[in-house]
Design a protein around this motif. Structure first.
Motif, PDB file in Angstrom:
ATOM      1  N   LYS A 176       8.759   3.386   3.165  1.00  0.00           N
ATOM      2  CA  LYS A 176       8.552   1.957   3.378  1.00  0.00           C
ATOM      3  C   LYS A 176       9.262   1.492   4.646  1.00  0.00           C
ATOM      4  O   LYS A 176       8.719   0.694   5.415  1.00  0.00           O
ATOM      5  CB  LYS A 176       9.053   1.156   2.189  1.00  0.00           C
ATOM      6  CG  LYS A 176       8.213   1.304   0.951  1.00  0.00           C
ATOM      7  CD  LYS A 176       8.804   0.482  -0.173  1.00  0.00           C
ATOM      8  CE  LYS A 176       8.113   0.758  -1.476  1.00  0.00           C
ATOM      9  NZ  LYS A 176       8.726   0.017  -2.576  1.00  0.00           N
TER      10      LYS A 176
ATOM     11  N   ILE B 240       2.303   6.716  -6.872  1.00  0.00           N
ATOM     12  CA  ILE B 240       1.334   7.681  -7.407  1.00  0.00           C
ATOM     13  C   ILE B 240       1.824   9.104  -7.167  1.00  0.00           C
ATOM     14  O   ILE B 240       1.742   9.959  -8.060  1.00  0.00           O
ATOM     15  CB  ILE B 240      -0.062   7.442  -6.791  1.00  0.00           C
ATOM     16  CG1 ILE B 240      -0.648   6.140  -7.323  1.00  0.00           C
ATOM     17  CG2 ILE B 240      -1.000   8.606  -7.076  1.00  0.00           C
ATOM     18  CD1 ILE B 240      -1.921   5.701  -6.645  1.00  0.00           C
ATOM     19  N   LEU B 241       2.341   9.370  -5.968  1.00  0.00           N
ATOM     20  CA  LEU B 241       2.869  10.708  -5.692  1.00  0.00           C
ATOM     21  C   LEU B 241       4.056  11.043  -6.577  1.00  0.00           C
ATOM     22  O   LEU B 241       4.188  12.179  -7.052  1.00  0.00           O
ATOM     23  CB  LEU B 241       3.257  10.825  -4.220  1.00  0.00           C
ATOM     24  CG  LEU B 241       2.098  10.876  -3.220  1.00  0.00           C
ATOM     25  CD1 LEU B 241       2.621  10.865  -1.791  1.00  0.00           C
ATOM     26  CD2 LEU B 241       1.246  12.103  -3.468  1.00  0.00           C
ATOM     27  N   GLN B 242       4.919  10.066  -6.813  1.00  0.00           N
ATOM     28  CA  GLN B 242       6.061  10.313  -7.689  1.00  0.00           C
ATOM     29  C   GLN B 242       5.607  10.559  -9.126  1.00  0.00           C
ATOM     30  O   GLN B 242       6.178  11.394  -9.830  1.00  0.00           O
ATOM     31  CB  GLN B 242       7.037   9.140  -7.651  1.00  0.00           C
ATOM     32  CG  GLN B 242       7.904   9.118  -6.430  1.00  0.00           C
ATOM     33  CD  GLN B 242       8.908   7.984  -6.461  1.00  0.00           C
ATOM     34  OE1 GLN B 242       8.694   6.960  -7.097  1.00  0.00           O
ATOM     35  NE2 GLN B 242      10.016   8.183  -5.769  1.00  0.00           N
TER      36      GLN B 242
ATOM     37  N   VAL C  15       2.448   1.780  -3.438  1.00  0.00           N
ATOM     38  CA  VAL C  15       1.508   2.298  -4.436  1.00  0.00           C
ATOM     39  C   VAL C  15       1.277   3.795  -4.226  1.00  0.00           C
ATOM     40  O   VAL C  15       1.279   4.578  -5.190  1.00  0.00           O
ATOM     41  CB  VAL C  15       0.175   1.516  -4.388  1.00  0.00           C
ATOM     42  CG1 VAL C  15      -0.907   2.213  -5.185  1.00  0.00           C
ATOM     43  CG2 VAL C  15       0.386   0.105  -4.898  1.00  0.00           C
ATOM     44  N   VAL C  16       1.106   4.198  -2.964  1.00  0.00           N
ATOM     45  CA  VAL C  16       0.894   5.620  -2.676  1.00  0.00           C
ATOM     46  C   VAL C  16       2.117   6.444  -3.087  1.00  0.00           C
ATOM     47  O   VAL C  16       1.990   7.505  -3.725  1.00  0.00           O
ATOM     48  CB  VAL C  16       0.553   5.829  -1.182  1.00  0.00           C
ATOM     49  CG1 VAL C  16       0.601   7.298  -0.801  1.00  0.00           C
ATOM     50  CG2 VAL C  16      -0.808   5.233  -0.862  1.00  0.00           C
ATOM     51  N   VAL C  17       3.300   5.969  -2.760  1.00  0.00           N
ATOM     52  CA  VAL C  17       4.527   6.691  -3.121  1.00  0.00           C
ATOM     53  C   VAL C  17       4.684   6.742  -4.639  1.00  0.00           C
ATOM     54  O   VAL C  17       5.066   7.778  -5.194  1.00  0.00           O
ATOM     55  CB  VAL C  17       5.751   6.048  -2.441  1.00  0.00           C
ATOM     56  CG1 VAL C  17       7.045   6.586  -3.022  1.00  0.00           C
ATOM     57  CG2 VAL C  17       5.706   6.296  -0.946  1.00  0.00           C
TER      58      VAL C  17
ATOM     59  N   ALA D 203       0.829  -1.211   0.000  1.00  0.00           N
ATOM     60  CA  ALA D 203       0.000   0.000   0.000  1.00  0.00           C
ATOM     61  C   ALA D 203       0.862   1.258   0.000  1.00  0.00           C
ATOM     62  O   ALA D 203       0.591   2.210  -0.747  1.00  0.00           O
ATOM     63  CB  ALA D 203      -0.928  -0.013   1.208  1.00  0.00           C
ATOM     64  N   VAL D 204       1.908   1.278   0.833  1.00  0.00           N
ATOM     65  CA  VAL D 204       2.793   2.448   0.873  1.00  0.00           C
ATOM     66  C   VAL D 204       3.507   2.615  -0.457  1.00  0.00           C
ATOM     67  O   VAL D 204       3.651   3.737  -0.950  1.00  0.00           O
ATOM     68  CB  VAL D 204       3.800   2.311   2.039  1.00  0.00           C
ATOM     69  CG1 VAL D 204       4.882   3.363   1.952  1.00  0.00           C
ATOM     70  CG2 VAL D 204       3.077   2.413   3.362  1.00  0.00           C
TER      71      VAL D 204
END
Length: 92
Positions: A55, A38-40, A34-36, A31-32
């Motif tokens: 992470k 998307i932000l990148q 995927v979030v990172v 999950a982390v």
């Protein structure tokens, strides 16, 4: 139970213990990640440390708060394995 049945049950218990201990950690890290990612992608910042540090922080927190649960699972698994060893081989 025969020795082969005990080995099959021990294998099933080992797989279940691995899933109980490692599953939540891998899910959190996924999950982390995927979030990172998307932000990148949104900010177009492709820094390796930006993907690695969150992470490791989440993994540390998860181990700190989930460690007692993981140790409980592993302790129960170990006790069950030793009990099965005694039931198959007996005390000599």
């Amino acid at each position: 139970m025969t020795e082969t049945e005990v080995l099959a049950v021990a294998g099933q218990q080992a797989i279940w213990a691995c899933l109980m201990v490692g599953g939540p950690l891998l899910g959190l890290l996924l999950a982390v990640g995927v979030v990172v990612a998307i932000l990148q992608a949104l900010t177009q910042v492709q820094e390796a440390a930006l993907a690695f540090v969150p992470k490791m922080v989440v993994l540390g927190l998860a181990l700190m708060f989930g460690g007692p649960m993981a140790m409980s699972v592993l302790r129960t698994f170990t006790e069950d394995i030793f009990a099965q060893m005694v039931s198959v081989g007996g005390l000599r």
